[in-house]
Enzyme design. Structure first.
Site, short mmCIF file in Angstrom:
data_model
loop_
_atom_site.label_atom_id
_atom_site.label_comp_id
_atom_site.label_asym_id
_atom_site.label_seq_id
_atom_site.Cartn_x
_atom_site.Cartn_y
_atom_site.Cartn_z
N HIS A 199 29.43 75.22 19.83
CA HIS A 199 29.11 76.38 19.00
C HIS A 199 28.31 75.92 17.78
O HIS A 199 28.17 74.72 17.53
CB HIS A 199 30.37 77.15 18.61
CG HIS A 199 31.31 76.42 17.69
ND1 HIS A 199 31.91 75.21 18.01
CD2 HIS A 199 31.78 76.74 16.45
CE1 HIS A 199 32.70 74.84 17.02
NE2 HIS A 199 32.62 75.74 16.06
N HIS A 209 28.70 76.10 14.48
CA HIS A 209 29.17 75.68 13.17
C HIS A 209 28.69 74.24 12.97
O HIS A 209 28.74 73.42 13.89
CB HIS A 209 30.70 75.77 13.08
CG HIS A 209 31.19 77.17 12.84
ND1 HIS A 209 32.41 77.64 13.27
CD2 HIS A 209 30.59 78.22 12.20
CE1 HIS A 209 32.54 78.91 12.91
NE2 HIS A 209 31.45 79.28 12.27
N ASP A 229 29.57 71.47 11.71
CA ASP A 229 30.30 70.24 11.99
C ASP A 229 30.31 69.91 13.48
O ASP A 229 30.86 68.89 13.90
CB ASP A 229 31.73 70.29 11.42
CG ASP A 229 32.52 71.49 11.90
OD1 ASP A 229 31.94 72.59 12.03
OD2 ASP A 229 33.73 71.34 12.16
N HIS A 230 29.67 70.75 14.28
CA HIS A 230 29.59 70.50 15.72
C HIS A 230 28.16 70.22 16.19
O HIS A 230 27.96 69.89 17.36
CB HIS A 230 30.19 71.67 16.50
CG HIS A 230 31.66 71.81 16.25
ND1 HIS A 230 32.61 71.37 17.15
CD2 HIS A 230 32.35 72.29 15.18
CE1 HIS A 230 33.82 71.59 16.65
NE2 HIS A 230 33.68 72.14 15.45
N HIS A 266 36.98 82.14 18.85
CA HIS A 266 36.55 81.59 17.57
C HIS A 266 35.74 82.63 16.80
O HIS A 266 35.40 83.68 17.34
CB HIS A 266 35.72 80.31 17.82
CG HIS A 266 35.66 79.41 16.64
ND1 HIS A 266 36.74 79.11 15.85
CD2 HIS A 266 34.61 78.73 16.09
CE1 HIS A 266 36.36 78.29 14.88
NE2 HIS A 266 35.08 78.05 15.00
N ASP A 270 36.63 74.65 19.35
CA ASP A 270 37.38 75.29 18.26
C ASP A 270 37.93 76.61 18.79
O ASP A 270 37.20 77.38 19.41
CB ASP A 270 36.46 75.56 17.07
CG ASP A 270 36.17 74.30 16.26
OD1 ASP A 270 36.48 73.20 16.76
OD2 ASP A 270 35.63 74.42 15.15
N HIS A 313 40.07 67.51 15.34
CA HIS A 313 39.54 68.54 14.44
C HIS A 313 40.49 68.80 13.27
O HIS A 313 40.71 69.94 12.85
CB HIS A 313 39.26 69.84 15.21
CG HIS A 313 38.28 70.75 14.49
ND1 HIS A 313 38.68 71.76 13.65
CD2 HIS A 313 36.94 70.79 14.49
CE1 HIS A 313 37.62 72.39 13.18
NE2 HIS A 313 36.55 71.82 13.68
#
Lengths: 303, 303
Positions: A61, A63, A65-66, A141, A211, A270
Site C-alpha cells: 500500500h 503509506h 513506510d512501505h 486498512h 497493515d 511493524h
C-alpha cells in the site's frame, strides 16, 4: 530454499535499529521484495542481499513506510547496470509516482519495468511460475492495502519405482510420469499415471498480511493452514482502541488470528516506535499462539 | 554560531558508510537543511540533529540522491506532532511530487508547508531574516540545479564607548546607536551616529555549490570571498572527461575554483562510490588549494 529475510520491522517512525517494512522472499533461485520502506537498499547492503537479483517487487500500500525506498532502489539498480526486466506490483497510483520522479530527473532506466496494478476487484492469483504461485488479497486498512500469499507448490508427482518397473515403464520416461502423463506400451496398452505415481508432496506457504485491523472474515481464508504468516502487531492489546482507530492490530489479535487459522508459525512486526523493546510482543502473543517469533531484522526464516 | 554539519557526502550510489547529499546549516538558533537524500532522517538521528528544529529546507535539484529522503522526513516530523510552519525551497516540480504522495496516503500534515519554487529567472535573494540572508544561483548541471549562499550579516554597528561618553549619549540609548540612529541631546543638538559608532563587523558566508560542472563564469561571482565553500568532487581529475559528460566536477577543478575565488576554506563532497577511500581527493586538491577538507559525515564545520 523457501525463506523470508526481514529488512525492516518497524512502523512509520524509523529508529536507528528498527527500519520501515521490507522483506526479501527467496524461492529457489528467485529473489522477491515485499514492501520497500526508506533505506531498504542500505539494509540490503548491510545484510548482503544482492540487489541485482531481485526480480519482483510487491508493494502492499502507499503509506510511505512501505514504499518510500522504492524509487531510490530502482534508480540504484539502474545505475548498477541492470538489464533484466523488473516486475512491480502495487496500487495503481504507484506508477504515476515513480514516473513523475523519473521524468523530472530525466532518467531512462536501463531495464524494462513491468508494472501490474493491484485492485480489490483483481485480487486473486498474480502469477504462476514454475513451482511458485503468488496471490494477493485486500486487508482492512485506512487506504487500499493488500496482503500477499506465496505458495511454493511441488507440481511433480512422486514415482513409485517398484510399480513402474512392474508395469515395464522405461526409466527414460520417468520425467514424463512425474508430470502426470500416462505411458503407452509398444503393444498399445496404456499404463495410467496414477498406477505408478503418487500425488506431489504438500507445498509450503508464506503469507504477508501487510497493515491491517483484526479482521477474521477478510484474512482467515488467506492464512488458513499456511506454514508461516507475517502479521503486523503495531501495538500491545492495552492499546486495542488506538489500534482500531488507526487500522492496525495488537499482538494479541495477531496471535488469535494465527490460532484460528491453524498456521504453522507466526512472525510479528511493524512495531510502534513507542516500544523501546519488542520482547513484550512475544509475552503477549505466545500464551495465545506459542509458535510466535519476532520478525528480527537481518534474520532469515525458513518457511 | 554559524556552521554546517555534513549528513551525507556521497553521490548517487549510497554505501554503508557514505550517504547521499544532506547538510544542516546552523545559524544562531535556526536550523536549515540543504538537500535531503534517502535516509537523511536516520542520519539526523545518528548525529543528534533535532528534526523538529529544522525550519527551512533547500533542495538543489531533482536528482534522487538530493531529495528522495524529503517525503519521509516531512511525514516523520508531522507524525512527531510538529505544528510550526516549514519553509521549503526547490524546483517547481517538487511540489507536485510531494502532493501526489500525500494524496495517495490520505495524509494531512499537522503544519503549514510553504513552498517557494526556484527558477533560473528568479535567482537571487530568497529571503532575509534577522542577520541571515540566503540567495540562490543556477549551476551547470544536466537538469536545473541551484547552489545556495548563506550570508550571516552583522547589522549592528559597533559602539565606540569613549566617543559616546564624550558626546554625552546615555548608555540606555546604546541599542538605538547600534541600529544606526542619531542621538538628539536635550539642548537640541544632534550627535550623528557615525561620530560614536563604527561599521558592523564583516559577516560570514557559506556557499553550497550543489552538483555542477567546472564553470567559473557561473560560479565565481557567487563564491568569491566566501569563508567556506562546499563544492562537489565526484571524480579525480584523471576522469575529467567523464565528469564533463555527467555534469560533475573533479577535485582539481573544485580546488582551482576555490583558489580563483579566494575563498577561506573548501569542503569537498559528492564522491563517486567507485572510490573506496576519499583521502585521494585531498591529495589532488591541496596542492592547488591548501585549505581543503573532506566533508566528513557527522562533522560540523564552523563557517
Amino acid at each position: 530454499m523457501f525463506a523470508v529475510t526481514i529488512l525492516g520491522n518497524n512502523s512509520a517512525l524509523p529508529t536507528l535499529d528498527r527500519h520501515p517494512t521490507a522483506q526479501v522472499i527467496t524461492c529457489n533461485d528467485q529473489l522477491m521484495l515485499v514492501d520497500c520502506g526508506e533505506g531498504t537498499q542500505l539494509q540490503m547492503a548491510r545484510y548482503k542481499v544482492r540487489r541485482s537479483r531481485i526480480q519482483r517487487i510487491f508493494i502492499s500500500h502507499l503509506h510511505g513506510d512501505h514504499y518510500f525506498g522504492l524509487i531510490g532502489f530502482i534508480n540504484t539498480i539502474s545505475l548498477l547496470g541492470r538489464t533484466e526486466p523488473l516486475f512491480l506490483y502495487g496500487p495503481p497510483a504507484l506508477q504515476a509516482i515513480l514516473q513523475i520522479q523519473m521524468d523530472v530527473a530525466n532518467t531512462t532506466l536501463n531495464f524494462e519495468l513491468h508494472f501490474t496494478p493491484l485492485t480489490p476487484e483483481g485480487a486473486g492469483i498474480l502469477f504462476r511460475e514454475k513451482d511458485l504461485e503468488v496471490s494477493y488479497f485486500p486487508t482492512d486498512h485506512r487506504i487500499p492495502c493488500y496482503g500477499f500469499r506465496f505458495d511454493f507448490v511441488k507440481h511433480k508427482r512422486r514415482i513409485n519405482a517398484e510399480q513402474a518397473r512392474l508395469y515395464e515403464v522405461p526409466s527414460a520416461y520417468y520425467s514424463k510420469l512425474s508430470e502426470g502423463l500416462d505411458y503407452t506400451r509398444k503393444d498399445g496398452t496404456v499404463v495410467q499415471n496414477d498406477w505408478v505415481t503418487t500425488a506431489p508432496p504438500k507445498g509450503k506457504s508464506y503469507v504477508f498480511c501487510a497493515d491491517t485491523r483484526y479482521n477474521e472474515e477478510l484474512l482467515l481464508p488467506h492464512i488458513s493452514g499456511a506454514d508461516l504468516v507475517y502479521h503486523e502487531a503495531t501495538y500491545l492489546h492495552d492499546m486495542e482502541t488506538r489500534a482500531w482507530e488507526r487500522y492496525h492490530s495488537t499482538a494479541f489479535q495477531a496471535a488469535t488470528l494465527a490460532a484460528h487459522g491453524k498456521v504453522g508459525r507466526l512472525l510479528l512486526g511493524h512495531f510502534s516506535s513507542k516500544y523501546a523493546e519488542v520482547e513484550v510482543f512475544l509475552t503477549e502473543s505466545r500464551p495465545v499462539f506459542p509458535q510466535t517469533d519476532i520478525a528480527r531484522e537481518g534474520v532469515t526464516y525458513l518457511v
